[in-house]
Design a protein around this motif. Structure first.
Motif, PDB file in Angstrom:
ATOM      1  N   UNK A 142       0.826  -1.206   0.000  1.00 33.55           N
ATOM      2  CA  UNK A 142       0.000   0.000   0.000  1.00 33.55           C
ATOM      3  C   UNK A 142       0.861   1.257   0.000  1.00 33.55           C
ATOM      4  N   UNK A 143       1.936   1.254   0.793  1.00 35.27           N
ATOM      5  CA  UNK A 143       2.822   2.416   0.846  1.00 35.27           C
ATOM      6  C   UNK A 143       3.561   2.587  -0.482  1.00 35.27           C
ATOM      7  N   UNK A 144       4.020   1.489  -1.062  1.00 37.96           N
ATOM      8  CA  UNK A 144       4.711   1.572  -2.350  1.00 37.96           C
ATOM      9  C   UNK A 144       3.802   2.150  -3.425  1.00 37.96           C
ATOM     10  N   UNK A 145       2.552   1.700  -3.459  1.00 35.95           N
ATOM     11  CA  UNK A 145       1.604   2.238  -4.438  1.00 35.95           C
ATOM     12  C   UNK A 145       1.377   3.731  -4.211  1.00 35.95           C
ATOM     13  N   UNK A 146       1.325   4.152  -2.961  1.00 37.86           N
ATOM     14  CA  UNK A 146       1.140   5.571  -2.648  1.00 37.86           C
ATOM     15  C   UNK A 146       2.327   6.398  -3.148  1.00 37.86           C
ATOM     16  N   UNK A 147       3.533   5.938  -2.875  1.00 35.96           N
ATOM     17  CA  UNK A 147       4.721   6.670  -3.311  1.00 35.96           C
ATOM     18  C   UNK A 147       4.772   6.735  -4.835  1.00 35.96           C
ATOM     19  N   UNK A 148       4.496   5.624  -5.493  1.00 36.49           N
ATOM     20  CA  UNK A 148       4.524   5.595  -6.949  1.00 36.49           C
ATOM     21  C   UNK A 148       3.501   6.563  -7.535  1.00 36.49           C
ATOM     22  N   UNK A 149       2.296   6.558  -6.993  1.00 45.99           N
ATOM     23  CA  UNK A 149       1.256   7.432  -7.531  1.00 45.99           C
ATOM     24  C   UNK A 149       1.610   8.895  -7.324  1.00 45.99           C
ATOM     25  N   UNK A 150       2.267   9.211  -6.211  1.00 44.29           N
ATOM     26  CA  UNK A 150       2.655  10.604  -5.981  1.00 44.29           C
ATOM     27  C   UNK A 150       3.739  11.048  -6.955  1.00 44.29           C
ATOM     28  N   UNK A 151       4.663  10.161  -7.275  1.00 42.62           N
ATOM     29  CA  UNK A 151       5.684  10.507  -8.261  1.00 42.62           C
ATOM     30  C   UNK A 151       5.041  10.807  -9.614  1.00 42.62           C
ATOM     31  N   UNK A 152       4.091   9.998 -10.026  1.00 39.72           N
ATOM     32  CA  UNK A 152       3.426  10.251 -11.303  1.00 39.72           C
ATOM     33  C   UNK A 152       2.664  11.572 -11.271  1.00 39.72           C
ATOM     34  N   UNK A 153       2.034  11.898 -10.137  1.00 36.52           N
ATOM     35  CA  UNK A 153       1.322  13.169 -10.026  1.00 36.52           C
ATOM     36  C   UNK A 153       2.272  14.348 -10.168  1.00 36.52           C
ATOM     37  N   UNK A 154       3.496  14.195  -9.684  1.00 41.95           N
ATOM     38  CA  UNK A 154       4.455  15.295  -9.698  1.00 41.95           C
ATOM     39  C   UNK A 154       5.080  15.509 -11.071  1.00 41.95           C
ATOM     40  N   UNK A 155       4.780  14.662 -12.043  1.00 44.02           N
ATOM     41  CA  UNK A 155       5.257  14.919 -13.407  1.00 44.02           C
ATOM     42  C   UNK A 155       4.737  16.243 -13.930  1.00 44.02           C
ATOM     43  N   UNK A 156       3.529  16.605 -13.533  1.00 45.22           N
ATOM     44  CA  UNK A 156       2.902  17.827 -14.014  1.00 45.22           C
ATOM     45  C   UNK A 156       3.151  18.954 -13.023  1.00 45.22           C
ATOM     46  N   UNK A 157       3.445  20.149 -13.548  1.00 44.68           N
ATOM     47  CA  UNK A 157       3.612  21.291 -12.648  1.00 44.68           C
ATOM     48  C   UNK A 157       2.261  21.831 -12.202  1.00 44.68           C
ATOM     49  N   UNK A 158       1.215  21.621 -13.006  1.00 40.53           N
ATOM     50  CA  UNK A 158      -0.092  22.175 -12.672  1.00 40.53           C
ATOM     51  C   UNK A 158      -1.198  21.164 -12.839  1.00 40.53           C
ATOM     52  N   UNK A 159      -2.365  21.639 -13.244  1.00 38.22           N
ATOM     53  CA  UNK A 159      -3.509  20.766 -13.430  1.00 38.22           C
ATOM     54  C   UNK A 159      -4.211  20.463 -12.123  1.00 38.22           C
ATOM     55  N   UNK A 160      -4.895  19.314 -12.091  1.00 32.36           N
ATOM     56  CA  UNK A 160      -5.706  18.948 -10.945  1.00 32.36           C
ATOM     57  C   UNK A 160      -4.893  18.330  -9.807  1.00 32.36           C
ATOM     58  N   UNK A 161      -3.688  17.805 -10.106  1.00 36.54           N
ATOM     59  CA  UNK A 161      -2.968  17.074  -9.063  1.00 36.54           C
ATOM     60  C   UNK A 161      -1.463  17.239  -9.138  1.00 36.54           C
ATOM     61  N   UNK A 162      -0.985  18.268  -9.804  1.00 37.54           N
ATOM     62  CA  UNK A 162       0.450  18.446  -9.964  1.00 37.54           C
ATOM     63  C   UNK A 162       1.108  19.135  -8.791  1.00 37.54           C
ATOM     64  N   UNK A 163       2.314  19.647  -9.046  1.00 39.83           N
ATOM     65  CA  UNK A 163       3.103  20.239  -7.972  1.00 39.83           C
ATOM     66  C   UNK A 163       2.443  21.472  -7.363  1.00 39.83           C
ATOM     67  N   UNK A 164       1.869  22.323  -8.220  1.00 37.59           N
ATOM     68  CA  UNK A 164       1.244  23.540  -7.692  1.00 37.59           C
ATOM     69  C   UNK A 164       0.087  23.216  -6.761  1.00 37.59           C
ATOM     70  N   UNK A 165      -0.731  22.245  -7.143  1.00 39.18           N
ATOM     71  CA  UNK A 165      -1.866  21.853  -6.307  1.00 39.18           C
ATOM     72  C   UNK A 165      -1.381  21.249  -4.991  1.00 39.18           C
ATOM     73  N   UNK A 166      -0.354  20.426  -5.048  1.00 38.04           N
ATOM     74  CA  UNK A 166       0.173  19.794  -3.843  1.00 38.04           C
ATOM     75  C   UNK A 166       0.641  20.837  -2.832  1.00 38.04           C
ATOM     76  N   UNK A 167       1.358  21.856  -3.312  1.00 35.14           N
ATOM     77  CA  UNK A 167       1.838  22.901  -2.422  1.00 35.14           C
ATOM     78  C   UNK A 167       0.702  23.767  -1.897  1.00 35.14           C
ATOM     79  N   UNK A 168      -0.246  24.097  -2.773  1.00 35.81           N
ATOM     80  CA  UNK A 168      -1.367  24.947  -2.357  1.00 35.81           C
ATOM     81  C   UNK A 168      -2.226  24.256  -1.309  1.00 35.81           C
ATOM     82  N   UNK A 169      -2.512  22.993  -1.512  1.00 29.49           N
ATOM     83  CA  UNK A 169      -3.358  22.272  -0.564  1.00 29.49           C
ATOM     84  C   UNK A 169      -2.723  22.223   0.817  1.00 29.49           C
ATOM     85  N   UNK A 170      -1.419  21.959   0.867  1.00 35.02           N
ATOM     86  CA  UNK A 170      -0.744  21.941   2.156  1.00 35.02           C
ATOM     87  C   UNK A 170      -0.787  23.291   2.839  1.00 35.02           C
TER      88      UNK A 170
END
Length: 943
Positions: free
Chosen positions: A381-409
């Motif tokens: 479960x943890x490995x799948x979580x880490x993998x999915x987060x890496x794929x999300x970080x490919x994008x700088x924006x959009x619905x789940x990219x780096x900008x969203x990750x920083x803004x949500x936090x």
């Protein structure tokens, strides 16, 4: 981070009852992989309270902007539900210095990944733009933050109220669309901030006054209640200068008072049944739990993964695969800022007894709470979580990219880097901490909802209609100046910044190679994240299905990862999770695909599994997967959009290769009869090395990847059976201009679809035709969208397009509209098309907008490895050169309005369109008959 111990768990194996599989290489240490999920950032705060966060990434010349306002539907007082979402719409439609609204500017800048969303706790706006357009987009965002109210008129409010009402109808009209209201009523007290839905009620939306919405804006949209994130091709000093320039003069707003929120618990278990036009009975089990940043959120999320989130989950293993009581089962955590909902969802298999399934849910849940997950389950479960987060970080924006990750936090936890703390929490989780969190929250009384097939009750979404032309006082409202009523006086005009010169597209060099058996490899190296995507593409697809056995390709593909000669479906799922990879299969009209996406460090083991799935499927689980596919067909037939999509191809293509449902799910009568021998024979003809091309995008070089592919697939030989061949040359039926009405009683919306088979093939040069379609219906500022959505307010969204088939392509228009405007909407769409082809041809302004949008969008549209992979496949399928996109900007710039007009006029024939309407025939038919076209009322059929 405490990931080292979990990395050691990944080597654990689960014994399979099948013959022993070849040993897999040891997965890479998880700690090293997780360390690469980093987002560097800097932050500062302007004097007015606006918090600005900057993350620099120079790999692509684009910048993602994401602005989050800390206001959502939980902040709405009684009687004003839906205001936050309504205001999200209003903020797109003009500010004091952008009177035409923001959409034309976004398109002209070449913005990608842009949208606005509202949820319980926040409203956000985001877009990714080429770097030279950054000042323009910051101007637009600052103007609607600090200079909005002078442009909000009664007419604007009424129009967007109508659009939102149709958005509500569209969502509520979908199968299971009324569940959200039942959940909210059951789980939260009437005075709880999370009790009402974000979309709001028709009554509250209908009574919203101009002063109401202005007051809402003044109370919540100040810079001190917002966070601005800039991610991509920008640095902190530049960001500080531009933020001060465009946002610095906006005064602070009032500091919103915190909304007190409790985490309620039901006093006793509550069970309800809701009837709906659905394909299968669905069981829900729900609890309210703590919110997004609470300590128990991560362990509850991991508990959900083990229970029903992973492909190897307890629910999948027991309810779906072993007991065959369900065609789908999941458990997940939906987190809001202050509360969350832990949700179990199970779709019953045909003939399954709901009471039996409920008892099995209780037993599986109780066992996992009592004993906790195993170390291996938790590690996966943890490995799948880490993998999915890496794929999300490919994008700088959009619905789940780096900008969203920083803004949500920043908004929900006060810390842009909160994602790193979350990863630490995932790493630190133990089987006992996960078990204990579940015991604390999931042993409380649950809400159990059953949604069963049956007559849908009259719903609130059907109440209101919206037609400004018929409303008292509408003429007076339309005549009001923009800054009417209580709006503040407009400040001095602010000049709109120019968009700088767009740099040439940076497109990776495409490399080509071959395996020893001749399979072509199309390769691009793309970093910096340690990820690899592989696609085995076969010249097959839905068009390869036998006419008498539609659905064969889909059933065969669906079975590939459901067991091999050495691994069960559960074994495969568990191995994929240990490696942090996903193997999937699917098809388009012209291609069948087997895909791998995952961590490059585990590519060797991932390719071993991909080869096993491709070369050694057992087809042993045929009956269970068959039931899932048949249930999926029933779900398509129960959904108005799915029903329209299934029905149209047969009406325009007839009994030809493309006259099949675009989902590929097929004919239920045929699917019910298919045997293992049929699937093996189909695979032997179509999924074979002489019909294959391998596409790869990886951070690793071709010299490293090719030997890995050679080892797994270089020895693959074609079956003795002759290869399959598609016939795309069969003539389609002569078009008949008519309306086909499919009756769906009680629908508050009708789905209008128009279709026509064009004379052109997808391999022809269609650039001018596609560009012309953007003016017609291919963008939100197109004529069709502007007319039916913005001017008339009869629809939430209208679109037209031309598919990317290899053979003769279809033109398709889709317009969900409110039921009482079905006939007028169809006529309006037809009139818009007729005018564009005749009396009102494409203008030079439209041509400039389309060209600018497409040229400037190229860097953002091809920013991620996934974008590049899709582009490579499309070029290959449509017989384009590998550097097609490198020269695309110049070809767009050379287009003239006359060429676009000629291309559209030479292709589209409005007088030969087939119109398909899915709606309430009793209400809709008289409207359609008034149009003068033949109307045929048809009964929805499975094929």
């Amino acid at each position: 981070m405490r990931l080292r111990a979990l990395g050691l768990l990944l080597a654990a194996t689960v014994m399979s009852p099948l013959a022993a599989a070849a040993p897999l290489p040891k997965p890479a240490p998880l700690a090293a992989i997780a360390a690469q999920a980093r987002i560097p950032f800097e932050q500062f705060t302007l004097a007015n309270g606006l918090r600005v966060i900057v993350s620099t990434d120079r790999s692509v010349p684009v910048v993602a902007t994401s602005i989050w306002y800390h206001v959502g539907s939980k902040d709405e007082p009684a009687g004003k539900t839906g205001f936050a979402h309504l205001f999200e719409h209003l903020m797109f439609y003009g500010s004091e210095n952008v009177p035409g609204g923001i959409f034309p500017h976004l398109e002209a800048m070449g913005a990608t990944d842009w949208n606005g969303t509202t949820w319980y706790d926040r409203t956000n706006y985001f877009e990714t733009v080429p770097t030279p357009a950054l000042e323009r987009v910051l101007f637009l965002e600052s103007d609607r933050m600090g200079h909005l109210l002078g442009a909000v008129s009664q007419q604007t409010l009424d129009r967007q109220r109508g659009v939102v009402m149709n958005e509500k109808r569209q969502g509520d009209n979908a199968p299971y669309g009324l569940v959200q209201y039942a959940e909210a009523d059951a789980l939260f007290p009437a005075d709880h901030p999370y009790h009402h839905s974000t979309i709001g009620s028709m009554d509250d939306l209908g009574h919203a006054s101009l002063e109401d919405v202005r007051g809402w804006f003044r109370s919540h949209y100040g810079p001190n209640n917002a966070v601005l994130v800039l991610a991509g091709d920008i640095d902190a000093p530049t960001a500080r200068r531009l933020a001060q320039k465009y946002f610095g003069d906006i005064p602070r707003g009032p500091d919103p008072a915190p909304v007190p929120v409790s985490v309620p618990s039901l006093p006793a278990p509550r069970a309800e049944t809701l009837y709906d036009q659905v394909a299968t009975t669905r069981l829900y089990r729900e609890w309210v739990v703590p919110g997004w940043a609470a300590p128990d959120t991560v362990p509850l999320d991991l508990f959900g993964s083990v229970l029903g989130g992973l492909a190897s989950s307890r629910f999948d293993d027991q309810l779906v695969r072993r007991d065959k009581l369900a065609v789908g089962a999941s458990a997940s955590l939906e987190s809001q800022e202050k509360v969350g909902i832990f949700r179990i969802q199970v779709d019953l298999a045909p003939g399954a007894d709901a009471s039996v399934v409920n008892r099995r849910i209780d037993a599986i849940l109780a066992d996992l709470i009592a004993k906790g997950p195993s170390q291996d389950e938790l590690a996966r479960a943890v490995t799948r979580e880490v993998s999915s987060r890496l794929f999300a970080l490919e994008s700088v924006g959009g619905f789940s990219g780096r900008a969203v990750t920083l803004a949500q936090g920043a908004v929900f936890a006060g810390d842009p880097g909160f994602y790193a703390r979350q990863l630490q929490a995932y790493a630190a989780a133990t089987p006992e901490s996960v078990r204990a969190a579940a015991a604390r929250w999931l042993t409380r009384p649950a809400y159990a909802l059953t949604v069963a097939p049956g007559p849908r009750p009259p719903a609130e979404q059907a109440k209101a209609t919206q037609d400004d032309a018929d409303k008292p006082g509408a003429a007076a409202a339309a005549a009001q100046p923009a800054a009417s009523g209580a709006a503040p006086a407009a400040k001095p005009a602010r000049p709109l910044p120019a968009v700088g010169d767009i740099v040439a597209l940076t497109y990776p060099t495409i490399q080509r190679a071959r395996l020893s058996n001749g399979i072509p490899i199309v390769f691009a190296q793309r970093g910096p994240l340690p990820l690899t995507r592989v696609v085995l593409s076969f010249d097959a697809g839905h068009a390869a299905d036998p006419r008498a056995a539609l659905g064969t390709d889909a059933l065969m593909l669906n079975l590939l990862d459901q067991g091999t000669t050495t691994r069960s479906a559960g074994d495969l799922a568990a191995d994929e999770e240990r490696y942090g990879i996903s193997i999937d299969s699917g098809a388009s009209m012209d291609r069948s695909l087997i895909t791998l996406a995952g961590l490059s460090a585990n590519l060797a083991g991932g390719l071993d599994l991909l080869a096993d799935v491709t070369l050694n499927p057992s087809f042993a689980d045929l009956e269970r997967v068959r039931v899932q596919q048949l249930t999926g067909i029933k779900a398509e037939l129960a959904d108005p959009s799915g029903l329209a999509s299934r029905t149209l191809p047969g009406l325009i293509y007839g009994d030809t290769a493309y006259g099949v449902p675009p989902s590929g799910s097929g004919d239920p009568a045929a699917v019910a009869k298919l045997g293992k021998a049929d699937l093996e024979a189909f695979k032997a003809r179509w999924v074979r090395p002489d019909k294959a091309t391998i596409f790869v995008v990886s951070d690793r070089p071709l010299a490293e990847v090719q030997p890995l592919l050679e080892t797994r697939f270089g020895g693959w030989r074609a079956a003795a059976a002759p290869a399959g061949a598609k016939d795309l040359s069969r003539p389609v039926p002569a078009p008949r201009n008519r309306i086909v009405l499919l009756d769906r009683p009680g629908s508050p919306q009708s789905v209008i679809v128009a279709g026509q088979v064009l004379a052109q093939d997808g391999t022809d040069e269609l650039l001018a035709l596609r560009a012309a379609n953007e003016a017609l219906g291919g963008s939100i500022t197109s004529r069709l969208s502007t007319d039916l959505r913005e001017t008339r307010n009869w629809s939430y969204g209208v679109a037209s397009g031309i598919s990317d088939y290899v053979g003769r392509v279809p033109f398709k228009l889709v317009a969900p509209v409110q039921t009482d405007k079905t006939g007028p909407a169809l006529k309006a769409a037809l009139d818009d098309m007729t005018a564009l082809l005749g009396s009102a041809p494409i203008t030079e302004d439209e041509r400039e907008k389309v060209v600018a949008s497409n040229v400037r969008a190229l860097p953002g549209a091809l920013a991620t490895a996934g974008d590049i992979l899709a582009a490579m496949q499309k070029n290959d399928r449509l017989k384009r050169p590998d550097d097609y996109y490198v020269h695309l900007a110049g070809r767009y710039r050379a287009l003239t309005a006359a060429e676009m007009q000629a291309a559209l006029k030479g292709a589209l024939r409005p007088g030969e369109l087939l119109w398909l309407v899915v709606g309430d025939a009793a209400t809709v038919r008289p409207q359609l008959e008034a149009l003068g076209l033949p109307v045929e009322t048809a009964t929805p059929t499975a094929r």
